[in-house]
Design an enzyme around this catalytic site. Structure first.
Site, short mmCIF file in Angstrom:
data_model
loop_
_atom_site.label_atom_id
_atom_site.label_comp_id
_atom_site.label_asym_id
_atom_site.label_seq_id
_atom_site.Cartn_x
_atom_site.Cartn_y
_atom_site.Cartn_z
N LYS A 48 -1.77 -1.52 4.18
CA LYS A 48 -2.74 -0.78 3.47
C LYS A 48 -3.58 0.36 4.05
O LYS A 48 -3.66 1.59 4.03
CB LYS A 48 -3.69 -1.60 2.57
CG LYS A 48 -2.97 -2.52 1.30
CD LYS A 48 -2.41 -1.86 0.33
CE LYS A 48 -1.73 -2.31 -0.63
NZ LYS A 48 -0.79 -1.63 -1.57
N SER A 88 -6.73 -1.27 -1.35
CA SER A 88 -7.28 -2.60 -1.37
C SER A 88 -8.56 -2.71 -0.64
O SER A 88 -8.76 -1.95 0.37
CB SER A 88 -6.32 -3.59 -1.17
OG SER A 88 -7.03 -4.98 -0.86
N TYR A 118 0.13 -7.76 5.51
CA TYR A 118 -0.12 -6.98 4.13
C TYR A 118 -1.31 -6.00 4.52
O TYR A 118 -1.25 -4.71 3.87
CB TYR A 118 -0.49 -7.84 3.12
CG TYR A 118 -0.91 -7.39 1.86
CD1 TYR A 118 -0.30 -6.67 1.07
CD2 TYR A 118 -2.31 -7.51 1.61
CE1 TYR A 118 -0.85 -5.99 -0.23
CE2 TYR A 118 -2.99 -7.06 0.56
CZ TYR A 118 -2.45 -6.39 -0.15
OH TYR A 118 -3.05 -5.84 -1.24
#
Ligand code: UD1
Length: 344
Positions: free
Chosen positions: A156, A127, A152
Protein backbone atom coordinates in the site's frame (compact mmCIF):
# COMPACT_ATOMS: atom_id res chain seq x y z
CA UNK A 1 -26.10 7.88 -18.28
CA UNK A 2 -23.02 9.53 -16.79
CA UNK A 3 -19.41 8.68 -17.52
CA UNK A 4 -18.00 5.17 -17.78
CA UNK A 5 -16.00 4.01 -14.75
CA UNK A 6 -13.80 0.92 -14.57
CA UNK A 7 -13.85 -0.87 -11.22
CA UNK A 8 -11.04 -3.39 -10.75
CA UNK A 9 -11.85 -5.97 -8.09
CA UNK A 10 -15.49 -5.02 -8.55
CA UNK A 11 -16.92 -8.35 -7.41
CA UNK A 12 -15.02 -8.16 -4.12
CA UNK A 13 -16.30 -6.92 -0.80
CA UNK A 14 -15.74 -3.16 -1.03
CA UNK A 15 -15.81 -3.20 -4.83
CA UNK A 16 -19.31 -4.67 -5.07
CA UNK A 17 -20.76 -2.11 -2.64
CA UNK A 18 -19.06 0.66 -4.57
CA UNK A 19 -20.44 -0.56 -7.90
CA UNK A 20 -23.95 -0.30 -6.43
CA UNK A 21 -23.37 3.27 -5.26
CA UNK A 22 -21.82 4.27 -8.60
CA UNK A 23 -24.83 2.88 -10.44
CA UNK A 24 -27.18 4.61 -8.02
CA UNK A 25 -25.36 7.84 -8.86
CA UNK A 26 -25.93 7.21 -12.59
CA UNK A 27 -22.46 6.02 -13.61
CA UNK A 28 -21.95 3.38 -16.27
CA UNK A 29 -19.82 0.71 -14.58
CA UNK A 30 -17.43 -1.82 -16.10
CA UNK A 31 -16.13 -4.43 -13.65
CA UNK A 32 -13.03 -6.54 -14.01
CA UNK A 33 -12.02 -9.18 -11.50
CA UNK A 34 -9.89 -12.32 -11.67
CA UNK A 35 -12.35 -13.98 -9.24
CA UNK A 36 -9.47 -15.17 -7.05
CA UNK A 37 -11.35 -14.12 -3.93
CA UNK A 38 -14.90 -13.56 -5.16
CA UNK A 39 -17.61 -15.08 -7.30
CA UNK A 40 -19.27 -14.02 -10.55
CA UNK A 41 -22.71 -14.49 -8.88
CA UNK A 42 -22.08 -11.12 -7.29
CA UNK A 43 -22.98 -9.56 -10.65
CA UNK A 44 -26.50 -11.07 -10.44
CA UNK A 45 -26.89 -9.74 -6.90
CA UNK A 46 -25.75 -6.26 -7.89
CA UNK A 47 -28.29 -6.32 -10.72
CA UNK A 48 -30.98 -7.39 -8.27
CA UNK A 49 -30.21 -4.41 -6.05
CA UNK A 50 -29.88 -1.69 -8.70
CA UNK A 51 -31.85 -3.09 -11.62
CA UNK A 52 -28.83 -2.53 -13.85
CA UNK A 53 -26.41 -5.25 -14.89
CA UNK A 54 -22.86 -3.92 -14.86
CA UNK A 55 -20.54 -5.00 -17.67
CA UNK A 56 -18.21 -7.69 -16.39
CA UNK A 57 -15.01 -9.26 -17.72
CA UNK A 58 -13.03 -11.91 -15.91
CA UNK A 59 -9.61 -10.40 -16.20
CA UNK A 60 -6.44 -10.13 -14.15
CA UNK A 61 -4.87 -6.68 -13.94
CA UNK A 62 -1.49 -8.38 -14.39
CA UNK A 63 -2.52 -9.30 -17.95
CA UNK A 64 -1.20 -6.23 -19.79
CA UNK A 65 -2.49 -7.22 -23.24
CA UNK A 66 -5.87 -8.17 -21.81
CA UNK A 67 -6.10 -4.83 -20.02
CA UNK A 68 -5.08 -2.97 -23.16
CA UNK A 69 -7.82 -4.78 -25.11
CA UNK A 70 -10.34 -4.04 -22.36
CA UNK A 71 -9.78 -0.28 -22.57
CA UNK A 72 -10.19 -0.54 -26.35
CA UNK A 73 -13.38 -2.59 -26.07
CA UNK A 74 -14.97 -0.27 -23.48
CA UNK A 75 -13.92 2.91 -25.20
CA UNK A 76 -14.38 6.12 -23.25
CA UNK A 77 -13.61 4.95 -19.70
CA UNK A 78 -13.09 8.16 -17.77
CA UNK A 79 -11.70 6.92 -14.50
CA UNK A 80 -10.67 3.79 -12.64
CA UNK A 81 -11.32 2.72 -9.08
CA UNK A 82 -8.56 0.27 -8.29
CA UNK A 83 -9.56 -2.25 -5.62
CA UNK A 84 -8.05 -5.41 -7.09
CA UNK A 85 -5.36 -6.58 -4.68
CA UNK A 86 -4.43 -9.34 -2.30
CA UNK A 87 -5.27 -8.23 1.22
CA UNK A 88 -4.55 -10.83 3.88
CA UNK A 89 -1.89 -9.48 6.19
CA UNK A 90 -0.78 -12.92 7.51
CA UNK A 91 -0.63 -14.50 4.06
CA UNK A 92 1.51 -11.63 2.83
CA UNK A 93 4.16 -12.55 5.39
CA UNK A 94 4.18 -16.15 4.07
CA UNK A 95 4.03 -15.21 0.39
CA UNK A 96 5.60 -11.77 -0.01
CA UNK A 97 6.40 -12.16 -3.70
CA UNK A 98 2.80 -13.00 -4.52
CA UNK A 99 1.80 -9.75 -2.83
CA UNK A 100 4.49 -7.67 -4.49
CA UNK A 101 3.71 -9.13 -7.91
CA UNK A 102 -0.07 -8.82 -7.65
CA UNK A 103 -0.45 -5.55 -5.88
CA UNK A 104 2.34 -3.64 -7.55
CA UNK A 105 2.21 -5.16 -11.04
CA UNK A 106 -1.52 -4.45 -11.30
CA UNK A 107 -1.13 -0.78 -10.52
CA UNK A 108 1.85 -0.35 -12.85
CA UNK A 109 -0.13 -1.87 -15.73
CA UNK A 110 -3.04 0.46 -15.05
CA UNK A 111 -0.89 3.57 -14.81
CA UNK A 112 0.86 2.69 -18.07
CA UNK A 113 -2.40 2.08 -19.89
CA UNK A 114 -4.44 4.99 -18.58
CA UNK A 115 -2.79 7.79 -20.60
CA UNK A 116 -2.74 5.61 -23.73
CA UNK A 117 -6.53 5.28 -23.52
CA UNK A 118 -7.28 8.81 -22.31
CA UNK A 119 -8.30 7.73 -18.81
CA UNK A 120 -7.73 10.72 -16.60
CA UNK A 121 -8.57 9.64 -13.08
CA UNK A 122 -7.79 6.96 -10.54
CA UNK A 123 -9.14 6.36 -7.07
CA UNK A 124 -6.82 4.06 -5.18
CA UNK A 125 -7.74 1.78 -2.26
CA UNK A 126 -5.21 2.57 0.39
CA UNK A 127 -5.32 1.77 4.06
CA UNK A 128 -4.72 3.19 7.50
CA UNK A 129 -2.07 0.50 7.70
CA UNK A 130 0.31 3.05 6.14
CA UNK A 131 0.37 4.92 9.48
CA UNK A 132 1.48 1.91 11.56
CA UNK A 133 0.97 2.83 15.23
CA UNK A 134 0.54 6.61 14.97
CA UNK A 135 2.18 8.88 17.54
CA UNK A 136 -0.94 11.02 17.77
CA UNK A 137 -4.59 10.03 17.71
CA UNK A 138 -6.88 10.57 15.95
CA UNK A 139 -4.54 10.26 13.00
CA UNK A 140 -4.55 12.88 10.24
CA UNK A 141 -3.28 12.56 6.68
CA UNK A 142 -0.20 14.54 7.73
CA UNK A 143 1.00 11.82 10.11
CA UNK A 144 4.30 10.28 9.07
CA UNK A 145 4.27 7.02 7.14
CA UNK A 146 5.86 4.41 9.40
CA UNK A 147 7.83 1.36 8.33
CA UNK A 148 5.27 -1.20 7.14
CA UNK A 149 4.44 -4.08 9.48
CA UNK A 150 3.83 -6.57 6.65
CA UNK A 151 4.45 -7.01 2.92
CA UNK A 152 0.76 -6.24 2.43
CA UNK A 153 1.13 -2.90 4.23
CA UNK A 154 4.30 -2.24 2.28
CA UNK A 155 2.48 -2.71 -1.04
CA UNK A 156 0.00 0.00 0.00
CA UNK A 157 2.84 2.39 0.86
CA UNK A 158 4.75 1.59 -2.34
CA UNK A 159 1.61 1.95 -4.45
CA UNK A 160 0.89 5.38 -3.00
CA UNK A 161 4.47 6.35 -3.89
CA UNK A 162 4.20 4.89 -7.40
CA UNK A 163 1.15 7.05 -8.04
CA UNK A 164 2.92 10.17 -6.74
CA UNK A 165 6.06 9.47 -8.80
CA UNK A 166 4.00 8.86 -11.94
CA UNK A 167 2.12 12.12 -11.53
CA UNK A 168 5.34 14.01 -10.73
CA UNK A 169 6.85 12.68 -13.96
CA UNK A 170 4.16 14.58 -15.84
CA UNK A 171 1.66 11.80 -16.56
CA UNK A 172 -1.81 13.25 -17.26
CA UNK A 173 -3.33 11.45 -14.29
CA UNK A 174 -5.42 12.78 -11.41
CA UNK A 175 -5.47 10.60 -8.35
CA UNK A 176 -7.28 10.33 -5.05
CA UNK A 177 -5.87 7.94 -2.48
CA UNK A 178 -8.46 6.82 0.05
CA UNK A 179 -7.02 5.46 3.27
CA UNK A 180 -9.69 3.18 4.64
CA UNK A 181 -9.93 2.33 8.28
CA UNK A 182 -11.81 -0.93 9.09
CA UNK A 183 -14.71 -1.52 6.68
CA UNK A 184 -17.47 -3.76 8.04
CA UNK A 185 -21.13 -4.62 7.47
CA UNK A 186 -23.13 -5.47 4.38
CA UNK A 187 -25.62 -3.90 2.00
CA UNK A 188 -29.06 -3.37 3.64
CA UNK A 189 -30.58 -5.70 1.02
CA UNK A 190 -28.36 -8.50 2.41
CA UNK A 191 -27.69 -9.40 -1.24
CA UNK A 192 -24.11 -8.19 -1.19
CA UNK A 193 -21.56 -8.52 1.62
CA UNK A 194 -18.24 -9.97 2.69
CA UNK A 195 -17.66 -13.60 1.76
CA UNK A 196 -14.35 -14.75 3.18
CA UNK A 197 -12.72 -17.93 1.89
CA UNK A 198 -12.07 -20.48 4.64
CA UNK A 199 -11.57 -19.35 8.22
CA UNK A 200 -12.04 -15.60 8.40
CA UNK A 201 -9.04 -13.59 9.58
CA UNK A 202 -10.94 -10.36 10.14
CA UNK A 203 -12.99 -9.65 13.21
CA UNK A 204 -16.53 -9.20 11.93
CA UNK A 205 -16.86 -12.27 9.67
CA UNK A 206 -15.37 -14.37 12.46
CA UNK A 207 -17.77 -12.81 14.94
CA UNK A 208 -20.91 -13.37 12.86
CA UNK A 209 -19.83 -16.92 11.98
CA UNK A 210 -19.43 -17.58 15.70
CA UNK A 211 -22.80 -16.02 16.49
CA UNK A 212 -24.49 -18.33 13.98
CA UNK A 213 -22.62 -21.40 15.20
CA UNK A 214 -20.13 -22.05 12.39
CA UNK A 215 -17.27 -21.27 14.79
CA UNK A 216 -17.31 -22.26 18.40
CA UNK A 217 -15.76 -19.22 19.97
CA UNK A 218 -14.39 -15.83 19.04
CA UNK A 219 -10.92 -15.16 20.42
CA UNK A 220 -10.33 -11.58 21.51
CA UNK A 221 -6.69 -11.03 20.67
CA UNK A 222 -5.34 -9.42 23.82
CA UNK A 223 -6.82 -7.60 26.81
CA UNK A 224 -3.56 -6.22 28.14
CA UNK A 225 -3.08 -3.34 25.71
CA UNK A 226 -2.77 0.20 26.96
CA UNK A 227 -6.44 1.01 26.21
CA UNK A 228 -9.36 1.57 28.62
CA UNK A 229 -10.54 -2.07 28.54
CA UNK A 230 -7.23 -3.59 27.37
CA UNK A 231 -8.43 -4.70 23.90
CA UNK A 232 -7.32 -3.09 20.62
CA UNK A 233 -9.10 -0.05 19.24
CA UNK A 234 -10.06 0.47 15.59
CA UNK A 235 -12.22 2.83 13.56
CA UNK A 236 -14.93 0.56 12.11
CA UNK A 237 -16.68 2.09 9.12
CA UNK A 238 -19.85 0.89 7.42
CA UNK A 239 -18.95 -0.43 3.98
CA UNK A 240 -21.83 1.44 2.29
CA UNK A 241 -20.61 4.74 3.76
CA UNK A 242 -17.14 3.83 2.50
CA UNK A 243 -18.55 2.98 -0.94
CA UNK A 244 -20.15 6.44 -1.11
CA UNK A 245 -16.77 8.05 -0.46
CA UNK A 246 -15.63 6.56 -3.78
CA UNK A 247 -18.53 8.17 -5.63
CA UNK A 248 -17.68 11.61 -4.27
CA UNK A 249 -14.01 11.04 -5.08
CA UNK A 250 -14.92 10.15 -8.68
CA UNK A 251 -17.19 13.22 -8.93
CA UNK A 252 -14.37 15.39 -7.64
CA UNK A 253 -11.89 14.08 -10.20
CA UNK A 254 -14.30 14.33 -13.13
CA UNK A 255 -15.54 17.77 -12.11
CA UNK A 256 -11.89 18.87 -11.83
CA UNK A 257 -12.35 20.08 -8.28
CA UNK A 258 -9.10 18.66 -6.94
CA UNK A 259 -6.67 21.01 -5.21
CA UNK A 260 -3.70 18.86 -6.20
CA UNK A 261 -3.15 16.15 -8.78
CA UNK A 262 -2.75 13.63 -5.98
CA UNK A 263 -4.98 13.99 -2.94
CA UNK A 264 -5.17 11.78 0.14
CA UNK A 265 -8.14 11.32 2.45
CA UNK A 266 -8.74 9.31 5.59
CA UNK A 267 -12.02 7.42 5.31
CA UNK A 268 -13.17 6.61 8.80
CA UNK A 269 -15.79 7.62 11.34
CA UNK A 270 -13.52 9.44 13.76
CA UNK A 271 -14.61 7.13 16.55
CA UNK A 272 -12.40 4.41 18.00
CA UNK A 273 -14.05 1.28 19.39
CA UNK A 274 -12.38 -1.55 21.26
CA UNK A 275 -12.94 -5.19 20.32
CA UNK A 276 -14.88 -5.70 23.56
CA UNK A 277 -17.03 -2.61 22.99
CA UNK A 278 -17.84 -3.84 19.51
CA UNK A 279 -18.87 -7.26 20.82
CA UNK A 280 -21.21 -5.62 23.33
CA UNK A 281 -22.78 -3.36 20.71
CA UNK A 282 -23.30 -6.41 18.51
CA UNK A 283 -25.04 -8.28 21.33
CA UNK A 284 -27.29 -5.33 22.16
CA UNK A 285 -28.12 -4.50 18.54
CA UNK A 286 -28.97 -8.05 17.50
CA UNK A 287 -30.06 -9.66 20.77
CA UNK A 288 -27.64 -12.52 19.99
CA UNK A 289 -25.26 -13.64 22.70
CA UNK A 290 -21.71 -14.20 21.54
CA UNK A 291 -19.40 -16.89 22.81
CA UNK A 292 -15.97 -15.31 23.20
CA UNK A 293 -12.79 -15.72 25.17
CA UNK A 294 -9.77 -13.60 25.83
CA UNK A 295 -6.77 -14.95 23.97
CA UNK A 296 -3.18 -13.83 23.54
CA UNK A 297 -2.17 -10.93 21.36
CA UNK A 298 -2.00 -11.48 17.60
CA UNK A 299 1.43 -10.84 16.14
CA UNK A 300 1.68 -7.61 14.18
CA UNK A 301 -1.49 -6.03 15.60
CA UNK A 302 -1.48 -2.33 16.18
CA UNK A 303 -2.73 -1.25 19.60
CA UNK A 304 -5.02 1.54 18.58
CA UNK A 305 -5.82 3.63 15.56
CA UNK A 306 -8.73 5.79 14.56
CA UNK A 307 -9.19 8.49 11.97
CA UNK A 308 -9.43 12.18 11.99
CA UNK A 309 -11.80 12.33 8.99
CA UNK A 310 -12.15 16.14 8.94
CA UNK A 311 -10.38 16.60 5.64
CA UNK A 312 -12.76 14.21 3.88
CA UNK A 313 -15.72 15.80 5.69
CA UNK A 314 -14.70 19.28 4.56
CA UNK A 315 -13.15 18.74 1.14
CA UNK A 316 -15.21 15.83 -0.16
CA UNK A 317 -18.39 16.80 1.66
CA UNK A 318 -18.52 13.17 2.79
CA UNK A 319 -19.24 11.83 6.26
CA UNK A 320 -19.78 8.39 7.73
CA UNK A 321 -23.45 8.43 8.68
CA UNK A 322 -24.52 4.97 9.77
CA UNK A 323 -24.68 4.02 13.45
CA UNK A 324 -22.63 1.09 14.72
CA UNK A 325 -25.84 -0.66 15.76
CA UNK A 326 -27.21 -0.53 12.21
CA UNK A 327 -23.83 -1.51 10.80
CA UNK A 328 -23.55 -4.60 12.99
CA UNK A 329 -27.19 -5.53 12.33
CA UNK A 330 -26.39 -5.43 8.60
CA UNK A 331 -23.45 -7.80 9.14
CA UNK A 332 -25.71 -10.14 11.08
CA UNK A 333 -28.50 -10.02 8.49
CA UNK A 334 -25.95 -10.88 5.82
CA UNK A 335 -24.78 -13.90 7.82
CA UNK A 336 -28.41 -15.02 8.25
CA UNK A 337 -28.99 -14.60 4.52
CA UNK A 338 -25.91 -16.68 3.71
CA UNK A 339 -27.38 -19.50 5.75
CA UNK A 340 -30.75 -19.10 4.04
CA UNK A 341 -28.99 -19.35 0.67
CA UNK A 342 -27.10 -22.41 1.91
CA UNK A 343 -23.73 -20.76 1.39
CA UNK A 344 -22.36 -20.55 4.93
C1 UD1 B 1 -5.95 -5.43 8.91
C2 UD1 B 1 -5.02 -4.40 8.31
C3 UD1 B 1 -5.75 -3.57 7.31
C4 UD1 B 1 -6.32 -4.46 6.25
C5 UD1 B 1 -7.27 -5.44 6.91
C6 UD1 B 1 -7.83 -6.36 5.82
C7 UD1 B 1 -3.23 -3.58 9.67
C8 UD1 B 1 -2.86 -2.68 10.78
N1 UD1 B 1 -4.51 -3.55 9.35
O1 UD1 B 1 -6.85 -4.74 9.75
O2 UD1 B 1 -4.86 -2.68 6.69
O3 UD1 B 1 -6.96 -3.71 5.28
O4 UD1 B 1 -6.59 -6.18 7.92
O5 UD1 B 1 -7.48 -7.66 5.94
O6 UD1 B 1 -2.44 -4.27 9.10
N2 UD1 B 1 -9.54 -9.49 16.28
C9 UD1 B 1 -9.85 -10.34 17.32
N3 UD1 B 1 -10.24 -11.61 17.02
C10 UD1 B 1 -10.33 -12.08 15.74
C11 UD1 B 1 -10.01 -11.21 14.67
C12 UD1 B 1 -9.61 -9.93 14.99
O7 UD1 B 1 -9.80 -9.96 18.48
O8 UD1 B 1 -10.66 -13.25 15.54
C13 UD1 B 1 -9.15 -8.11 16.57
C14 UD1 B 1 -7.77 -7.72 16.08
O9 UD1 B 1 -6.81 -7.99 17.05
C15 UD1 B 1 -7.95 -6.22 15.85
C16 UD1 B 1 -9.42 -6.08 15.46
O10 UD1 B 1 -10.05 -7.27 15.90
O11 UD1 B 1 -7.75 -5.52 17.04
C17 UD1 B 1 -9.64 -5.92 13.98
O12 UD1 B 1 -8.95 -6.96 13.29
P1 UD1 B 1 -9.13 -7.22 11.72
O13 UD1 B 1 -10.56 -7.24 11.39
O14 UD1 B 1 -8.30 -8.39 11.38
O15 UD1 B 1 -8.54 -5.91 11.04
P2 UD1 B 1 -7.13 -5.18 11.24
O16 UD1 B 1 -6.07 -6.10 11.69
O17 UD1 B 1 -7.36 -3.96 12.03
Amino acid sequence: MKEKILVTGGTGYIGSHTVIELQNAGYDVVIIDNLSNSNADVIDNIEQVTGIRPAFEKLDCLDYEGMDALFTKYKGIKAVIHFAASKAVGESVQKPLLYYRNNIGSLVNLLELMPKHGVEGIVFSSSCTVYGQPDELPVTEKAPIKKAESPYGNTKQINEQIIRDTVTSGAPINAILLRYFNPIGAHPSALVGELPNGVPQNLIPFLTQTAIGIREKLSVFGNDYNTPDGSCIRDYIYVVDLAKAHVVAINRILEKKQKAQVEVFNIGTGRGLSVLELIHIFETATGVKLNYQIAGRRAGDIEQVWANPELANKELGWKAETSMEDTLRSAWNWQLKLRERGIQ
